[in-house]
Write a protein that holds these residues in place. Structure first.
Motif, PDB file in Angstrom:
ATOM      1  N   THR A   9     -13.041 -10.552   0.193  1.00 36.44           N
ATOM      2  CA  THR A   9     -13.971 -10.222   1.278  1.00 36.44           C
ATOM      3  C   THR A   9     -13.872  -8.720   1.561  1.00 36.44           C
ATOM      4  O   THR A   9     -13.037  -8.016   0.971  1.00 36.44           O
ATOM      5  CB  THR A   9     -13.626 -11.000   2.565  1.00 36.44           C
ATOM      6  N   ASP A  10     -14.675  -8.263   2.479  1.00 37.80           N
ATOM      7  CA  ASP A  10     -14.623  -6.849   2.857  1.00 37.80           C
ATOM      8  C   ASP A  10     -13.245  -6.457   3.385  1.00 37.80           C
ATOM      9  O   ASP A  10     -12.845  -5.307   3.289  1.00 37.80           O
ATOM     10  CB  ASP A  10     -15.700  -6.529   3.900  1.00 37.80           C
ATOM     11  N   ARG A  11     -12.509  -7.414   3.936  1.00 33.57           N
ATOM     12  CA  ARG A  11     -11.154  -7.125   4.430  1.00 33.57           C
ATOM     13  C   ARG A  11     -10.202  -6.767   3.289  1.00 33.57           C
ATOM     14  O   ARG A  11      -9.139  -6.198   3.529  1.00 33.57           O
ATOM     15  CB  ARG A  11     -10.606  -8.327   5.207  1.00 33.57           C
ATOM     16  N   ASP A  12     -10.562  -7.111   2.057  1.00 34.69           N
ATOM     17  CA  ASP A  12      -9.713  -6.846   0.896  1.00 34.69           C
ATOM     18  C   ASP A  12     -10.032  -5.507   0.220  1.00 34.69           C
ATOM     19  O   ASP A  12      -9.357  -5.114  -0.730  1.00 34.69           O
ATOM     20  CB  ASP A  12      -9.848  -7.975  -0.129  1.00 34.69           C
ATOM     21  N   LEU A  13     -11.054  -4.832   0.698  1.00 35.34           N
ATOM     22  CA  LEU A  13     -11.498  -3.586   0.077  1.00 35.34           C
ATOM     23  C   LEU A  13     -10.397  -2.531   0.032  1.00 35.34           C
ATOM     24  O   LEU A  13     -10.168  -1.915  -1.011  1.00 35.34           O
ATOM     25  CB  LEU A  13     -12.732  -3.042   0.804  1.00 35.34           C
ATOM     26  N   THR A  14      -9.699  -2.305   1.132  1.00 42.90           N
ATOM     27  CA  THR A  14      -8.664  -1.267   1.162  1.00 42.90           C
ATOM     28  C   THR A  14      -7.563  -1.570   0.148  1.00 42.90           C
ATOM     29  O   THR A  14      -7.111  -0.676  -0.572  1.00 42.90           O
ATOM     30  CB  THR A  14      -8.085  -1.123   2.575  1.00 42.90           C
ATOM     31  N   PHE A  15      -7.128  -2.828   0.079  1.00 44.66           N
ATOM     32  CA  PHE A  15      -6.129  -3.229  -0.906  1.00 44.66           C
ATOM     33  C   PHE A  15      -6.619  -2.919  -2.323  1.00 44.66           C
ATOM     34  O   PHE A  15      -5.905  -2.312  -3.126  1.00 44.66           O
ATOM     35  CB  PHE A  15      -5.818  -4.728  -0.768  1.00 44.66           C
ATOM     36  N   ALA A  16      -7.843  -3.335  -2.636  1.00 44.07           N
ATOM     37  CA  ALA A  16      -8.389  -3.146  -3.985  1.00 44.07           C
ATOM     38  C   ALA A  16      -8.548  -1.664  -4.320  1.00 44.07           C
ATOM     39  O   ALA A  16      -8.205  -1.226  -5.429  1.00 44.07           O
ATOM     40  CB  ALA A  16      -9.729  -3.870  -4.111  1.00 44.07           C
ATOM     41  N   ARG A  17      -9.061  -0.889  -3.372  1.00 44.47           N
ATOM     42  CA  ARG A  17      -9.249   0.544  -3.616  1.00 44.47           C
ATOM     43  C   ARG A  17      -7.910   1.234  -3.863  1.00 44.47           C
ATOM     44  O   ARG A  17      -7.755   2.015  -4.803  1.00 44.47           O
ATOM     45  CB  ARG A  17      -9.979   1.200  -2.439  1.00 44.47           C
ATOM     46  N   THR A  18      -6.920   0.922  -3.024  1.00 49.47           N
ATOM     47  CA  THR A  18      -5.598   1.547  -3.160  1.00 49.47           C
ATOM     48  C   THR A  18      -4.942   1.150  -4.477  1.00 49.47           C
ATOM     49  O   THR A  18      -4.396   2.006  -5.186  1.00 49.47           O
ATOM     50  CB  THR A  18      -4.705   1.149  -1.966  1.00 49.47           C
ATOM     51  N   LEU A  19      -5.002  -0.123  -4.820  1.00 49.52           N
ATOM     52  CA  LEU A  19      -4.415  -0.595  -6.074  1.00 49.52           C
ATOM     53  C   LEU A  19      -5.083   0.074  -7.273  1.00 49.52           C
ATOM     54  O   LEU A  19      -4.405   0.533  -8.202  1.00 49.52           O
ATOM     55  CB  LEU A  19      -4.523  -2.117  -6.175  1.00 49.52           C
ATOM     56  N   THR A  20      -6.391   0.162  -7.259  1.00 52.51           N
ATOM     57  CA  THR A  20      -7.119   0.795  -8.364  1.00 52.51           C
ATOM     58  C   THR A  20      -6.755   2.267  -8.471  1.00 52.51           C
ATOM     59  O   THR A  20      -6.482   2.768  -9.568  1.00 52.51           O
ATOM     60  CB  THR A  20      -8.639   0.631  -8.171  1.00 52.51           C
ATOM     61  N   HIS A  21      -6.742   2.963  -7.346  1.00 52.67           N
ATOM     62  CA  HIS A  21      -6.420   4.388  -7.372  1.00 52.67           C
ATOM     63  C   HIS A  21      -5.010   4.618  -7.909  1.00 52.67           C
ATOM     64  O   HIS A  21      -4.791   5.492  -8.762  1.00 52.67           O
ATOM     65  CB  HIS A  21      -6.576   5.001  -5.976  1.00 52.67           C
ATOM     66  N   GLU A  22      -4.052   3.816  -7.440  1.00 49.56           N
ATOM     67  CA  GLU A  22      -2.675   3.965  -7.928  1.00 49.56           C
ATOM     68  C   GLU A  22      -2.572   3.664  -9.423  1.00 49.56           C
ATOM     69  O   GLU A  22      -1.880   4.366 -10.157  1.00 49.56           O
ATOM     70  CB  GLU A  22      -1.734   3.048  -7.139  1.00 49.56           C
ATOM     71  N   ALA A  23      -3.261   2.639  -9.872  1.00 50.51           N
ATOM     72  CA  ALA A  23      -3.184   2.245 -11.277  1.00 50.51           C
ATOM     73  C   ALA A  23      -3.903   3.228 -12.206  1.00 50.51           C
ATOM     74  O   ALA A  23      -3.487   3.433 -13.347  1.00 50.51           O
ATOM     75  CB  ALA A  23      -3.758   0.836 -11.466  1.00 50.51           C
ATOM     76  N   MET A  24      -4.959   3.844 -11.715  1.00 52.41           N
ATOM     77  CA  MET A  24      -5.814   4.653 -12.579  1.00 52.41           C
ATOM     78  C   MET A  24      -5.641   6.156 -12.418  1.00 52.41           C
ATOM     79  O   MET A  24      -6.160   6.927 -13.224  1.00 52.41           O
ATOM     80  CB  MET A  24      -7.294   4.303 -12.325  1.00 52.41           C
ATOM     81  N   SER A  25      -4.901   6.602 -11.417  1.00 51.09           N
ATOM     82  CA  SER A  25      -4.834   8.044 -11.134  1.00 51.09           C
ATOM     83  C   SER A  25      -4.293   8.839 -12.327  1.00 51.09           C
ATOM     84  O   SER A  25      -4.764   9.947 -12.592  1.00 51.09           O
ATOM     85  CB  SER A  25      -4.018   8.318  -9.877  1.00 51.09           C
ATOM     86  N   TRP A  35     -11.613  11.031  -8.798  1.00 51.10           N
ATOM     87  CA  TRP A  35     -11.638   9.760  -8.069  1.00 51.10           C
ATOM     88  C   TRP A  35     -12.532   9.917  -6.839  1.00 51.10           C
ATOM     89  O   TRP A  35     -12.511  10.946  -6.174  1.00 51.10           O
ATOM     90  CB  TRP A  35     -10.232   9.381  -7.633  1.00 51.10           C
ATOM     91  N   SER A  36     -13.293   8.871  -6.523  1.00 53.94           N
ATOM     92  CA  SER A  36     -14.138   8.884  -5.331  1.00 53.94           C
ATOM     93  C   SER A  36     -13.966   7.566  -4.586  1.00 53.94           C
ATOM     94  O   SER A  36     -14.347   6.506  -5.111  1.00 53.94           O
ATOM     95  CB  SER A  36     -15.605   9.082  -5.718  1.00 53.94           C
ATOM     96  N   ASN A  37     -13.410   7.628  -3.377  1.00 55.31           N
ATOM     97  CA  ASN A  37     -13.318   6.422  -2.546  1.00 55.31           C
ATOM     98  C   ASN A  37     -14.708   5.860  -2.276  1.00 55.31           C
ATOM     99  O   ASN A  37     -14.907   4.642  -2.337  1.00 55.31           O
ATOM    100  CB  ASN A  37     -12.629   6.722  -1.215  1.00 55.31           C
ATOM    101  N   ASP A  38     -15.670   6.737  -1.984  1.00 56.84           N
ATOM    102  CA  ASP A  38     -17.034   6.281  -1.706  1.00 56.84           C
ATOM    103  C   ASP A  38     -17.640   5.597  -2.935  1.00 56.84           C
ATOM    104  O   ASP A  38     -18.324   4.582  -2.808  1.00 56.84           O
ATOM    105  CB  ASP A  38     -17.925   7.444  -1.269  1.00 56.84           C
ATOM    106  N   GLY A  39     -17.381   6.157  -4.107  1.00 56.84           N
ATOM    107  CA  GLY A  39     -17.881   5.543  -5.336  1.00 56.84           C
ATOM    108  C   GLY A  39     -17.295   4.157  -5.549  1.00 56.84           C
ATOM    109  O   GLY A  39     -18.004   3.215  -5.920  1.00 56.84           O
ATOM    110  N   PHE A  40     -15.995   4.026  -5.303  1.00 56.52           N
ATOM    111  CA  PHE A  40     -15.355   2.718  -5.438  1.00 56.52           C
ATOM    112  C   PHE A  40     -15.974   1.741  -4.442  1.00 56.52           C
ATOM    113  O   PHE A  40     -16.323   0.605  -4.804  1.00 56.52           O
ATOM    114  CB  PHE A  40     -13.841   2.813  -5.218  1.00 56.52           C
ATOM    115  N   ASP A  41     -16.120   2.164  -3.194  1.00 57.72           N
ATOM    116  CA  ASP A  41     -16.638   1.282  -2.150  1.00 57.72           C
ATOM    117  C   ASP A  41     -18.061   0.824  -2.459  1.00 57.72           C
ATOM    118  O   ASP A  41     -18.408  -0.343  -2.244  1.00 57.72           O
ATOM    119  CB  ASP A  41     -16.595   1.971  -0.787  1.00 57.72           C
ATOM    120  N   THR A  42     -18.885   1.726  -2.972  1.00 56.05           N
ATOM    121  CA  THR A  42     -20.257   1.374  -3.327  1.00 56.05           C
ATOM    122  C   THR A  42     -20.263   0.352  -4.461  1.00 56.05           C
ATOM    123  O   THR A  42     -21.000  -0.645  -4.414  1.00 56.05           O
ATOM    124  CB  THR A  42     -21.051   2.629  -3.739  1.00 56.05           C
ATOM    125  N   ALA A  43     -19.434   0.581  -5.466  1.00 56.38           N
ATOM    126  CA  ALA A  43     -19.356  -0.360  -6.588  1.00 56.38           C
ATOM    127  C   ALA A  43     -18.867  -1.726  -6.107  1.00 56.38           C
ATOM    128  O   ALA A  43     -19.410  -2.769  -6.499  1.00 56.38           O
ATOM    129  CB  ALA A  43     -18.443   0.200  -7.679  1.00 56.38           C
TER     130      ALA A  43
END
Length: 143
Positions: A9-25, A35-43
């Motif tokens: 759900t939308d409540r999981d967005l922060t977890f997913a964004r943080t995990l992706t950023h850490e894994a892909m940085s 990296w773009s937080n806005d780009g991740f959120d839009t996707a």
């Protein structure tokens, strides 16, 4: 201890964004990508998102899109402490089943990402490349 997927759900967005950023940085830095937080959120908003769980514990997430030809894995990330326990293999098999109506399971992976070996073991083949990515796919047949 069986794995399962739970709709994100939308409540999981922060977890997913943080995990992706850490894994892909590291890959982003290696290939000079920004990296773009806005780009991740839009996707995220335009995709089908699932949490990967074991019992009540969230291990990671997967983000999907599809067209009439394929199911696309757009993101697949596990917490570092939850890797090498079979969850990634299990998720890929679930996605292969989910891809049967379209016929293909597709993803892209950074060329230097060791996850490519897991994808190959689970039946995905390299079918092309773009800059720093391998394009991979698996034919999924209905039984």
């Amino acid at each position: 201890m069986a794995f399962h997927l739970r709709a994100a759900t939308d409540r999981d967005l922060t977890f997913a964004r943080t995990l992706t950023h850490e894994a892909m940085s590291g890959y982003y830095a290696q290939y000079g990508l920004l990296w773009s937080n806005d780009g991740f959120d839009t996707a995220w908003a335009g995709r089908e998102n699932w949490l990967i769980c074991r019992d009540d514990c969230v291990l990671g997430f997967i983000s999907l899109s599809r067209d009439r030809h394929a199911l696309y894995i757009r993101e697949l990330h596990l917490l570092e402490s939850c890797r090498k326990q079979g969850a990634g293999s299990w998720v890929l098999e679930q996605m292969a089943l989910k891809a049967c109506p379209q016929g293909l399971l597709r993803l892209t992976v950074f060329k230097t990402n060791p996850a490519k070996r897991l994808y190959q073991r689970k039946g995905l083949s390299i079918v092309g490349e773009e800059d720093c990515f391998w394009r991979m796919e698996r034919v999924c047949l209905s039984s």
